[in-house]
Design an enzyme around this catalytic site. Structure first.
Site, PDB file in Angstrom:
ATOM      1  N   HIS A  84      -3.873  -5.722   2.040  1.00 54.99           N
ATOM      2  CA  HIS A  84      -3.932  -6.553   0.848  1.00 54.99           C
ATOM      3  C   HIS A  84      -5.087  -7.526   1.003  1.00 54.99           C
ATOM      4  O   HIS A  84      -5.350  -8.024   2.099  1.00 54.99           O
ATOM      5  CB  HIS A  84      -2.616  -7.311   0.647  1.00 54.99           C
ATOM      6  N   ASP A 123       2.949  -2.322  -3.624  1.00 54.39           N
ATOM      7  CA  ASP A 123       2.786  -1.036  -4.299  1.00 54.39           C
ATOM      8  C   ASP A 123       3.475   0.098  -3.556  1.00 54.39           C
ATOM      9  O   ASP A 123       3.940   1.059  -4.166  1.00 54.39           O
ATOM     10  CB  ASP A 123       1.295  -0.697  -4.448  1.00 54.39           C
TER      11      ASP A 123
END
Length: 377
Positions: free
Chosen positions: A263, A314
């Site tokens: 991320h 996700d």
């Protein structure tokens, strides 16, 4: 006097673009905060509508305030007939995010006061957009299936109403609670790319429909909201648990990107991921296929051991949505539905103390070139 040379930050990394009271992402310690509340304090304890109230009004609602907000959202779901006819004309093969982006823009065309608004009017439009984006999503999906567009059910909350409009039947409490928590986890996330684009657009004193259209277009990209579609496609490509190790070994050797890991902000575990993992485990055992969460867990173990990367939001949201029976190309629209709560809150915050967002660029091209006459070129 010498001037300080301009510097650039690729992707604006580390650049503070605004001050906000809405949310904070503390990537070094893996913490997400909505108006003072840690996401771990909110997840499983409040509904999406309560989070909408928190982001828009600054506090968690009491029973009366929550009932009033839920009634308002339910009353604002109905789409103008012009937008419904617009959706009917979209080709069935239109990607859903294209359809949603275009339909939201069309809402602005059918609002005669869209460019003449007060803060009060914009706040009402913001809540109306939160209520209408799910209906747009469901209507487009029903239309491409050749099915009728059902009227929204005012007795249902936001998550339940979406599932009803998609499937044509009242959803189970388990499905509703799962989707509702997904909404809570995705409602806001600091100055992410789509939120930034919404604030840039509204900072020009454009209209709220343009700002949310900008945000939807930004979220559509696979480096932002589209990543969870890539996760389920990867799982489908692998096919079974016994193929995970070989697939990952080959992919890592070829330096292919493994969707759902790492991320831009979080340097440790994404705090939303454990909540989604637990939901994926429950759903996979009850109404889905256990192999998906088993594959998830093995991939996560390998990526942490081999690359030191944690699974992000996700990675597990893909399995949750898939287990709920949501079509893969609606994963990102679900993200947009939830994030509309944050987008609209940021738009209103920007308008409350506005200044045009106008960064500089660092020019790296040539200077002093001379024009050569046409006949000599």
């Amino acid at each position: 006097m010498m001037t300080t040379p301009a510097t650039s930050a690729k992707g604006l990394e580390g650049v503070v673009a605004a001050t906000t009271h809405l949310s904070d992402v503390r990537g070094d310690i893996g913490q997400l905060i909505y108006r003072g509340y840690d996401i771990n304090e909110l997840a499983g304890k409040v509904t999406f509508e309560e989070v909408v109230h928190l982001l828009h009004f600054g506090h968690l609602p009491n029973r009366k305030e929550l009932d009033e907000l839920k009634s308002l959202l339910a009353a604002k779901r109905e789409l103008p007939e012009g937008v419904i006819q617009f959706i009917r004309q979209f080709p069935k093969e239109t990607p859903p995010m294209h359809a949603i982006r275009t339909a939201v823009s069309a809402l602005g065309c059918l609002d005669p006061e869209s460019d003449h608004d007060t803060m009060e009017q914009n706040h009402l439009r913001a809540l109306q957009l939160i209520a209408r984006i799910p209906v747009i999503t469901a209507y487009f999906h029903r239309r491409r299936q050749g099915k009728s567009m059902l009227p929204p059910d005012p007795s249902l909350g936001e998550a339940a109403n979406l599932l009803y409009l998609l499937d044509g039947e009242k959803p189970s409490p388990e499905k509703v609670n799962t989707l509702d928590m997904c909404y809570v986890l995705h409602a806001d996330h600091g100055m992410n790319a789509s939120t930034f684009s919404a604030r840039v657009t509204i900072a020009t004193l454009s209209d709220i429909y343009s700002a949310i259209t900008s945000a939807i277009g930004t979220l559509k990209g696979p480096l932002h909201g589209g990543a969870n579609e890539g996760v389920i496609k990867m799982l489908q490509e692998i096919g079974s648990l016994d193929r995970v190790d070989a697939y990952l070994a080959e992919a890592l050797a070829q330096k292919r990107k493994i969707m759902g890991f790492g991320h831009r902000i979080y340097k440790t575990l994404d705090p939303r991921a454990p909540h989604l993992k637990r939901m994926a485990q429950v759903l996979s055992s009850k109404i889905g296929e256990p192999k998906w969460i088993q594959m998830n867990d093995r991939i996560a173990q390998i990526m942490l051991e081999e690359k030191g990367l944690h699974a992000n939001v996700d990675f597990y949201s893909a399995t949750v949505y898939y287990s709920l029976g949501i079509p893969t190309d609606l994963f990102t629209p679900l993200f947009a539905i939830a994030r509309a709560a944050g987008w609209t809150a940021h738009v209103l915050e920007q308008l409350a103390d506005n200044r045009l967002i106008r960064p500089q660029s660092l020019y790296s091209g040539p200077v002093g070139l001379k024009v050569v006459p046409m006949d000599e070129r």
